[in-house]
Motif scaffolding. Structure first.
Motif, PDB file in Angstrom:
ATOM      1  N   ARG A   1      -2.767   5.972   8.426  1.00 58.36           N
ATOM      2  CA  ARG A   1      -2.284   7.042   9.311  1.00 58.36           C
ATOM      3  C   ARG A   1      -0.815   7.359   9.038  1.00 58.36           C
ATOM      4  O   ARG A   1      -0.379   8.488   9.215  1.00 58.36           O
ATOM      5  N   GLU A   2      -0.061   6.356   8.605  1.00 57.51           N
ATOM      6  CA  GLU A   2       1.352   6.558   8.272  1.00 57.51           C
ATOM      7  C   GLU A   2       1.507   7.303   6.949  1.00 57.51           C
ATOM      8  O   GLU A   2       2.357   8.172   6.820  1.00 57.51           O
ATOM      9  N   ASP A   3       0.700   6.926   5.962  1.00 57.49           N
ATOM     10  CA  ASP A   3       0.745   7.527   4.623  1.00 57.49           C
ATOM     11  C   ASP A   3      -0.519   7.085   3.907  1.00 57.49           C
ATOM     12  O   ASP A   3      -0.740   5.894   3.704  1.00 57.49           O
ATOM     13  N   ASP A   4      -1.369   8.048   3.536  1.00 58.63           N
ATOM     14  CA  ASP A   4      -2.661   7.685   2.952  1.00 58.63           C
ATOM     15  C   ASP A   4      -2.767   7.922   1.447  1.00 58.63           C
ATOM     16  O   ASP A   4      -3.856   7.896   0.888  1.00 58.63           O
ATOM     17  N   ALA A   5      -1.637   8.128   0.778  1.00 55.92           N
ATOM     18  CA  ALA A   5      -1.691   8.368  -0.676  1.00 55.92           C
ATOM     19  C   ALA A   5      -2.353   7.202  -1.398  1.00 55.92           C
ATOM     20  O   ALA A   5      -3.164   7.398  -2.307  1.00 55.92           O
ATOM     21  N   TRP A   6      -2.040   5.978  -0.989  1.00 55.87           N
ATOM     22  CA  TRP A   6      -2.632   4.785  -1.610  1.00 55.87           C
ATOM     23  C   TRP A   6      -4.141   4.766  -1.397  1.00 55.87           C
ATOM     24  O   TRP A   6      -4.899   4.383  -2.290  1.00 55.87           O
ATOM     25  N   LEU A   7      -4.596   5.200  -0.226  1.00 53.76           N
ATOM     26  CA  LEU A   7      -6.022   5.211   0.086  1.00 53.76           C
ATOM     27  C   LEU A   7      -6.747   6.261  -0.750  1.00 53.76           C
ATOM     28  O   LEU A   7      -7.847   6.017  -1.264  1.00 53.76           O
ATOM     29  N   GLU A   8      -6.145   7.418  -0.890  1.00 50.72           N
ATOM     30  CA  GLU A   8      -6.746   8.463  -1.726  1.00 50.72           C
ATOM     31  C   GLU A   8      -6.868   7.985  -3.175  1.00 50.72           C
ATOM     32  O   GLU A   8      -7.868   8.252  -3.843  1.00 50.72           O
ATOM     33  N   THR A   9      -5.864   7.275  -3.655  1.00 48.39           N
ATOM     34  CA  THR A   9      -5.907   6.728  -5.018  1.00 48.39           C
ATOM     35  C   THR A   9      -7.011   5.697  -5.139  1.00 48.39           C
ATOM     36  O   THR A   9      -7.758   5.675  -6.132  1.00 48.39           O
ATOM     37  N   TRP A  10      -7.159   4.827  -4.140  1.00 45.47           N
ATOM     38  CA  TRP A  10      -8.211   3.810  -4.123  1.00 45.47           C
ATOM     39  C   TRP A  10      -9.585   4.471  -4.133  1.00 45.47           C
ATOM     40  O   TRP A  10     -10.458   4.114  -4.913  1.00 45.47           O
ATOM     41  N   ARG A  11      -9.768   5.463  -3.277  1.00 42.01           N
ATOM     42  CA  ARG A  11     -11.069   6.139  -3.206  1.00 42.01           C
ATOM     43  C   ARG A  11     -11.402   6.861  -4.508  1.00 42.01           C
ATOM     44  O   ARG A  11     -12.555   6.915  -4.921  1.00 42.01           O
ATOM     45  N   ALA A  12     -10.396   7.413  -5.172  1.00 38.06           N
ATOM     46  CA  ALA A  12     -10.627   8.074  -6.462  1.00 38.06           C
ATOM     47  C   ALA A  12     -10.967   7.048  -7.546  1.00 38.06           C
ATOM     48  O   ALA A  12     -11.830   7.288  -8.392  1.00 38.06           O
ATOM     49  N   ALA A  13     -10.314   5.893  -7.510  1.00 39.02           N
ATOM     50  CA  ALA A  13     -10.545   4.852  -8.512  1.00 39.02           C
ATOM     51  C   ALA A  13     -11.888   4.161  -8.320  1.00 39.02           C
ATOM     52  O   ALA A  13     -12.527   3.761  -9.292  1.00 39.02           O
ATOM     53  N   GLU A  14     -12.306   4.014  -7.070  1.00 39.82           N
ATOM     54  CA  GLU A  14     -13.548   3.320  -6.742  1.00 39.82           C
ATOM     55  C   GLU A  14     -14.329   4.139  -5.714  1.00 39.82           C
ATOM     56  O   GLU A  14     -14.424   3.759  -4.545  1.00 39.82           O
ATOM     57  N   PRO A  15     -14.921   5.248  -6.142  1.00 42.03           N
ATOM     58  CA  PRO A  15     -15.577   6.149  -5.184  1.00 42.03           C
ATOM     59  C   PRO A  15     -16.744   5.522  -4.424  1.00 42.03           C
ATOM     60  O   PRO A  15     -17.072   5.979  -3.335  1.00 42.03           O
ATOM     61  N   GLY A  16     -17.345   4.483  -4.941  1.00 41.53           N
ATOM     62  CA  GLY A  16     -18.456   3.838  -4.252  1.00 41.53           C
ATOM     63  C   GLY A  16     -18.053   2.646  -3.408  1.00 41.53           C
ATOM     64  O   GLY A  16     -18.904   1.958  -2.848  1.00 41.53           O
ATOM     65  N   ASN A  17     -16.765   2.398  -3.259  1.00 44.65           N
ATOM     66  CA  ASN A  17     -16.296   1.229  -2.525  1.00 44.65           C
ATOM     67  C   ASN A  17     -16.379   1.485  -1.022  1.00 44.65           C
ATOM     68  O   ASN A  17     -15.664   2.335  -0.479  1.00 44.65           O
TER      69      ASN A  17
ATOM     70  N   ALA B   1       0.840  -1.208   0.000  1.00 49.07           N
ATOM     71  CA  ALA B   1       0.000   0.000   0.000  1.00 49.07           C
ATOM     72  C   ALA B   1       0.869   1.251   0.000  1.00 49.07           C
ATOM     73  O   ALA B   1       0.648   2.164  -0.797  1.00 49.07           O
ATOM     74  N   TRP B   2       1.860   1.288   0.880  1.00 50.68           N
ATOM     75  CA  TRP B   2       2.727   2.465   0.948  1.00 50.68           C
ATOM     76  C   TRP B   2       3.492   2.680  -0.348  1.00 50.68           C
ATOM     77  O   TRP B   2       3.905   3.787  -0.651  1.00 50.68           O
ATOM     78  N   ASN B   3       3.663   1.602  -1.125  1.00 48.28           N
ATOM     79  CA  ASN B   3       4.321   1.717  -2.430  1.00 48.28           C
ATOM     80  C   ASN B   3       3.322   2.020  -3.541  1.00 48.28           C
ATOM     81  O   ASN B   3       3.674   1.974  -4.710  1.00 48.28           O
ATOM     82  N   GLY B   4       2.065   2.303  -3.167  1.00 51.17           N
ATOM     83  CA  GLY B   4       1.068   2.729  -4.136  1.00 51.17           C
ATOM     84  C   GLY B   4       0.123   1.661  -4.629  1.00 51.17           C
ATOM     85  O   GLY B   4      -0.741   1.925  -5.459  1.00 51.17           O
ATOM     86  N   ASP B   5       0.255   0.426  -4.130  1.00 56.01           N
ATOM     87  CA  ASP B   5      -0.602  -0.671  -4.584  1.00 56.01           C
ATOM     88  C   ASP B   5      -1.841  -0.786  -3.704  1.00 56.01           C
ATOM     89  O   ASP B   5      -1.894  -1.592  -2.785  1.00 56.01           O
ATOM     90  N   TRP B   6      -2.852   0.029  -3.972  1.00 51.65           N
ATOM     91  CA  TRP B   6      -4.082   0.000  -3.178  1.00 51.65           C
ATOM     92  C   TRP B   6      -4.835  -1.306  -3.378  1.00 51.65           C
ATOM     93  O   TRP B   6      -5.629  -1.714  -2.532  1.00 51.65           O
ATOM     94  N   ARG B   7      -4.597  -1.990  -4.479  1.00 51.36           N
ATOM     95  CA  ARG B   7      -5.300  -3.254  -4.740  1.00 51.36           C
ATOM     96  C   ARG B   7      -4.959  -4.321  -3.699  1.00 51.36           C
ATOM     97  O   ARG B   7      -5.767  -5.173  -3.384  1.00 51.36           O
TER      98      ARG B   7
ATOM     99  N   SER C   1     -12.019   2.311   5.542  1.00 55.18           N
ATOM    100  CA  SER C   1     -10.588   2.226   5.828  1.00 55.18           C
ATOM    101  C   SER C   1      -9.966   3.599   6.042  1.00 55.18           C
ATOM    102  O   SER C   1      -8.796   3.705   6.380  1.00 55.18           O
ATOM    103  N   THR C   2     -10.763   4.639   5.863  1.00 59.50           N
ATOM    104  CA  THR C   2     -10.296   6.005   6.060  1.00 59.50           C
ATOM    105  C   THR C   2     -10.205   6.291   7.560  1.00 59.50           C
ATOM    106  O   THR C   2     -11.190   6.108   8.271  1.00 59.50           O
ATOM    107  N   PRO C   3      -9.032   6.702   8.055  1.00 60.56           N
ATOM    108  CA  PRO C   3      -8.915   6.979   9.489  1.00 60.56           C
ATOM    109  C   PRO C   3      -9.977   7.973   9.959  1.00 60.56           C
ATOM    110  O   PRO C   3     -10.238   8.980   9.305  1.00 60.56           O
ATOM    111  N   GLY C   4     -10.606   7.642  11.083  1.00 64.05           N
ATOM    112  CA  GLY C   4     -11.622   8.522  11.651  1.00 64.05           C
ATOM    113  C   GLY C   4     -12.968   8.433  10.972  1.00 64.05           C
ATOM    114  O   GLY C   4     -13.853   9.237  11.250  1.00 64.05           O
ATOM    115  N   SER C   5     -13.161   7.433  10.098  1.00 63.92           N
ATOM    116  CA  SER C   5     -14.411   7.354   9.338  1.00 63.92           C
ATOM    117  C   SER C   5     -15.560   6.732  10.106  1.00 63.92           C
ATOM    118  O   SER C   5     -16.692   6.815   9.680  1.00 63.92           O
TER     119      SER C   5
END
Length: 86
Positions: free
Chosen positions: A39-55, A5-11, A61-65
């Motif tokens: 919480r360490e780095d959420d770039a992968w999560l932001e990419t996942w949410r953009a790719a699959e906004p209805g997931n 994930a931290w390397n960008g693989d949200w899958r 998985s978003t901190p504080g959600s």
């Protein structure tokens, strides 16, 4: 999974939750772990949410959600100590 994930693989994160199937306690546990990873780095999560906004898994998985109510500690395993992170 955390390193992927931290390397960008949200899958990898998506699959980590998906394989829990309909075991809802396991899904929540895995979502908690992903929150800690994000919480360490959420770039992968932001990419996942953009790719699959209805997931819903990405949303939970978003901190504080969500609120950890009675009976839930709200504390996930630290990625550094979890066997799932490698």
């Amino acid at each position: 999974m955390a390193d992927a994930a931290w390397n960008g693989d949200w899958r990898a994160a998506e699959a980590h939750v998906r394989v829990a199937g309909e075991d809802w306690d396991e899904r929540w546990s895995r979502a908690e772990l992903l929150q800690e990873v994000a919480r360490e780095d959420d770039a992968w999560l932001e990419t996942w949410r953009a790719a699959e906004p209805g997931n819903c898994d990405a949303a939970t998985s978003t901190p504080g959600s969500w609120f950890s109510g009675p009976g839930r500690s709200g504390a996930a395993a630290s990625p550094a100590r979890s066997p799932e992170t490698g």
